[in-house]
Write an enzyme that holds these catalytic residues in place. Structure first.
Site, short mmCIF file in Angstrom:
data_model
loop_
_atom_site.label_atom_id
_atom_site.label_comp_id
_atom_site.label_asym_id
_atom_site.label_seq_id
_atom_site.Cartn_x
_atom_site.Cartn_y
_atom_site.Cartn_z
N GLN A 1 -69.96 -26.43 88.78
CA GLN A 1 -69.53 -26.28 87.47
C GLN A 1 -70.30 -24.77 86.35
O GLN A 1 -69.50 -25.04 85.65
CB GLN A 1 -71.21 -27.69 87.07
CG GLN A 1 -70.92 -28.66 87.09
CD GLN A 1 -71.65 -29.52 87.27
OE1 GLN A 1 -72.42 -30.19 86.69
NE2 GLN A 1 -72.85 -29.37 88.24
N GLN B 1 -46.44 -25.24 77.19
CA GLN B 1 -47.69 -25.21 76.57
C GLN B 1 -47.43 -26.51 76.09
O GLN B 1 -48.84 -26.80 75.54
CB GLN B 1 -47.16 -24.25 75.44
CG GLN B 1 -46.56 -22.81 76.20
CD GLN B 1 -45.97 -22.09 74.77
OE1 GLN B 1 -46.37 -21.63 73.95
NE2 GLN B 1 -44.76 -21.89 75.25
N GLN B 2 -46.63 -27.25 75.76
CA GLN B 2 -46.70 -28.58 75.36
C GLN B 2 -47.46 -30.03 76.75
O GLN B 2 -48.06 -31.30 76.11
CB GLN B 2 -45.82 -29.33 74.69
CG GLN B 2 -44.99 -28.69 73.69
CD GLN B 2 -44.39 -29.21 72.66
OE1 GLN B 2 -42.57 -29.49 73.49
NE2 GLN B 2 -44.26 -29.96 71.62
N ASP C 1 -82.82 -20.03 75.74
CA ASP C 1 -84.24 -20.10 74.70
C ASP C 1 -84.88 -19.57 76.09
O ASP C 1 -86.17 -18.57 75.37
CB ASP C 1 -84.90 -21.12 75.12
CG ASP C 1 -85.38 -22.48 76.15
OD1 ASP C 1 -84.57 -22.47 77.25
OD2 ASP C 1 -85.84 -23.35 75.61
N ILE D 1 -75.32 -23.18 80.27
CA ILE D 1 -74.53 -24.56 80.68
C ILE D 1 -74.39 -26.16 79.50
O ILE D 1 -73.81 -26.73 79.65
CB ILE D 1 -73.30 -24.51 81.48
CG1 ILE D 1 -74.81 -24.62 82.39
CG2 ILE D 1 -72.96 -23.10 82.08
CD1 ILE D 1 -73.73 -24.67 84.11
N ASP D 2 -76.20 -25.52 79.33
CA ASP D 2 -76.42 -27.12 79.42
C ASP D 2 -76.38 -27.75 77.54
O ASP D 2 -76.02 -28.62 77.61
CB ASP D 2 -78.40 -27.02 78.83
CG ASP D 2 -78.28 -27.49 80.87
OD1 ASP D 2 -78.17 -26.96 81.55
OD2 ASP D 2 -79.25 -26.53 80.91
#
Length: 753
Positions: free
Chosen positions: A293, A633-634, A90, A136-137
């Site tokens: 993170q 993939q499963q 922001d 990332i927030d």
């Protein structure tokens, strides 16, 4: 961020614009020179799998001063740049709007100083701004997800899972502390062990903390938007003890930075750690994650989100006029929308004001519908004491079709939501075959299920059905059989769970995100294997049956040159064009190719056929390799999205069943035979909705087991444009028109919303 940069550059070039990189953020804009360089098509190749941003980012104090913005304006005018795409939080977007607002004034000052001519000022008479939120927030109001959030959740959950595994061996209290301080304002602490206190510091917003709590089944979460009630210390200890008495070897506490009590007194990680250690006697340890993170390979979701936002940002700039307000490109459900930039910034600031004034309900509401749903689901599942007075309702849960990651999260959520309502919950093992042997399932039995892949109940290829398209077809058979068997006149709900994402009535299915990430990471490794080998093309086959969702979305997330699917028929002429395209590509600096094919894309043009064709036609130019990914993939650990999605779907389905059972209770028995008593719970555009099974028959291709309308098909032109195909038509039937966030969230006045 790199996916957004790549898409912006390539779509800009595709539309005929000249695109520039601005290195090192606003500082590069102020300094100019080599910081502003022309971007080329090849300069954004091999970027998708890279974390961070290749063009750099930096805090810039100079841009906050008018003289700094004056230098930035001069640099843009000299290069003839009149459209600016800003990726940031922001603060960055607010600075961009201020820059745009005073643009005319800056031009006038530059003319007076003799740094630009009147003619140059005329050519750059107005500046268009569009923003994409990279944070990332996920703390920017107006969008369901910001670029980078999903990848951060992947990093957090990986560590939580690892420490949780240790805690099951050593039932003490491991304090895992995740602390991240980054320019997008995310800090995170995490604590875990027999009591895991996970402190996610999100300065001071709490999306990561809340979703992590849902995804790992935390016992308690501290978030600043909704502080705990008074005497929370005693309530916390009682809850942890109650969980131990139920047989749990592990307690998890999540804490967001900025956590506070009702009197706005800070609650710290050390405070909670000491409380648990001293009052309960748990041996508590700490682990600090730090900047883990914000780093690492971006998830498939973030790559696709960044690509979609980049395309939409270019479209917004091309359509902008001097009267168009600066906008931010946002995600609402599965739709790309445009919102007035400063409205979003204002509502984001209103959240902080609401918390400071103690209006916590307003703060949660302002955070948006997605945050509210997460919070309400967590509050419900956090209860550990089901009512003593039981209802006379039995609800059975059955998994049908092939297993997929996230099924267990949905089952756990459904079981616990039902027990909280006072119902008896029954587990049906091994699909419909197990209906004759339903067994009660308890609160403790589903402990730790959120992070487990596959299906603990077993499946085979209702009540509450968690499953694939087989569930939908089986549900239809049960509804039809109501005419013959009165015992089947009971409420039923189907939760879509399949890697193929082919269940009618839902845009997304549990398990598809995990499968998509598996394919994407595998494609990354395959492409990397050719780093030392020039001129190589890989042909990769994905799962999905006749549904091309996985092939298409994996194509977007991995930067494929083509993705062959059943829904978009292709012929020998199309194959010829693709071969020619790759031959031309090998003449550039990018000498690798990636082709995806859905397993049932075409009966004749098989994966082996494509391999043979490309190998023959590419002789002397490139060689080929073929990979069939198969059942890998499963499997695997569910992604944060699948855990969160499954958890919310399971809880919502049981609440719906509870209301429907009360509605259908007549004269001491249940009788439900109306169409709306057997539904599919699915996500459509922006909402989770219940749709009668019978109403979806017209939209179902029963022969090929796919819906007749699939929203993601409109993303396929983006795949082709980013691969540099000519004359691609984009479906503009759903233009992302400007919306207003103030009307959606409500305007706060006098403490009321």
């Amino acid at each position: 961020m790199n996916a957004a940069v790549r898409a912006t550059v390539r779509v800009g070039i595709y539309t005929g614009a000249k695109v520039y990189f601005v290195h090192e953020g606003y500082q590069g804009l102020v300094d100019g020179g080599d910081n502003i360089k022309p971007a080329t098509w090849e300069s954004v190749s091999m970027m998708l799998q890279l974390g961070g941003t290749v063009i750099g980012s930096a805090r810039c104090m100079d841009f906050k001063e008018k003289w700094g913005r004056l230098k930035a304006a001069c640099n843009l005018v000299k290069l003839g740049i009149t459209n600016l795409c800003v990726i940031g939080g922001d603060g960055s977007l607010t600075g961009a709007n201020q820059f745009r607002t005073e643009w005319s004034e800056l031009l006038a000052d530059l003319i007076k100083q003799g740094k630009i001519t009147a003619e140059e000022a005329k050519r750059s008479s107005h500046l268009n701004i569009v923003g994409m939120v990279g944070s990332i927030d996920n703390d920017f109001c107006g969008t369901d997800m910001t670029i980078g959030t999903d990848s951060a959740l992947h990093r957090i959950i990986e560590v939580v899972d690892a420490i949780t595994t240790t805690s099951f061996v050593m039932p003490d209290c491991v304090c895992m502390r995740v602390r991240v301080c980054v320019c997008v304002h995310l800090c995170a602490h995490v604590s875990v062990r027999a009591c895991v206190c996970i402190n996610i510091a999100v300065c001071p917003h709490s999306y990561l903390a809340l979703v992590t709590a849902l995804a790992c089944g935390a016992d308690w979460v501290f978030i600043p938007e909704m502080p705990p009630e008074d005497n929370w210390e005693e309530h916390l200890c009682k809850r942890l003890i109650a969980q131990r008495e139920r047989g749990s070897r592990l307690n998890v506490i999540i804490m967001a930075e900025g956590a506070q009590d009702r009197k706005q007194k800070p609650i710290t990680c050390d405070q909670v750690k000491n409380l648990v250690s001293k009052k309960l006697g748990f041996d508590t340890r700490s682990t600090i994650l730090g900047h883990v993170q914000r780093g690492g390979t971006p998830s498939a979701f973030d790559r696709i989100l960044g690509s979609r936002m980049g395309v939409e940002a270019v479209m917004a700039l091309l359509e902008a006029t001097p009267e168009t307000p600066a906008c931010v490109v946002s995600l609402s459900g599965n739709m790309a929308i445009r919102l007035p930039l400063m409205e979003c910034v204002q509502v984001t600031k209103d959240v902080t004001v609401a918390m400071a004034e103690g209006r916590f309900e307003d703060a949660v509401n302002l955070r948006g519908k997605s945050f509210q749903n997460n919070w309400n689901t967590y509050k419900m599942l956090a209860h550990v004491n089901p009512p003593e007075v039981k209802s006379n309702i039995n609800i059975a849960i059955v998994n049908v079709g092939a297993p997929c990651a996230g099924m267990n999260a949905a089952v756990r959520s459904a079981v616990r939501a039902g027990l909280i309502q006072g119902h008896q919950m029954l587990a049906i093992h091994d699909g419909f075959d197990g209906l004759a042997n339903g067994q009660p399932i308890t609160w403790a039995q589903v402990g730790g299920w959120t992070g487990k892949g596959g299906s603990n109940l077993g499946t085979k290829s209702i009540m509450n059905i968690v499953l694939s398209v087989d569930a939908y077809l089986g549900g239809l058979e049960l509804v039809t059989a109501r005419e013959k068997y009165e015992e089947l006149c009971i409420p039923m709900v189907v939760i879509p769970a399949t890697v193929s994402n082919n269940v009618p009535g839902s845009d997304f299915s549990i398990g598809a995100d995990t499968a998509l990430n598996t394919i994407t990471m595998t494609c990354d490794r395959i492409k990397q294997s050719a780093a030392g080998t020039k001129r190589r093309v890989f042909i990769i086959e994905t799962m999905g049956g006749y549904c091309g969702y996985l092939a298409t979305m994996a194509g977007l997330s991995s930067g494929a040159d083509a993705a062959y699917i059943y829904e978009e028929p292709f012929h020998i002429h199309d194959l010829e064009l693709n071969v020619v395209h790759l031959i031309e590509k090998m003449k550039t600096s990018v000498k690798r190719g990636l082709i995806l094919r859905n397993s049932n894309a075409n009966d004749n043009y098989t994966t082996q056929f494509l391999y043979n064709l490309y190998s023959e036609e590419g002789k002397g130019t490139f060689d080929c390799r073929m990979n069939i990914l198969g059942h890998m993939q499963q499997g695997g650990t569910p992604t944060p999205f699948d855990r969160n999605f499954g958890t919310k779907m399971g809880a919502k389905s049981v609440l719906w069943l509870t209301d429907k059972l009360k509605e259908c209770y007549r004269h001491g028995r249940i009788f439900a035979n109306t169409p709306d008593s057997a539904c599919v719970l699915g996500m459509k555009r922006r909402s989770l909705i219940f749709q009668p099974l019978t109403s979806l028959k017209e939209d179902t291709d029963f022969e090929h087991r796919i819906p007749k309308t699939e929203w993601w098909l409109k993303l396929r032109p983006i795949l082709k444009i980013l691969a540099r195909y000519e004359a691609v038509e984009i479906d503009t039937s759903e233009v992302a028109a400007m919306e207003h966030i103030i009307k959606k969230t409500g305007e706060i006045k006098g403490g009321k919303i």
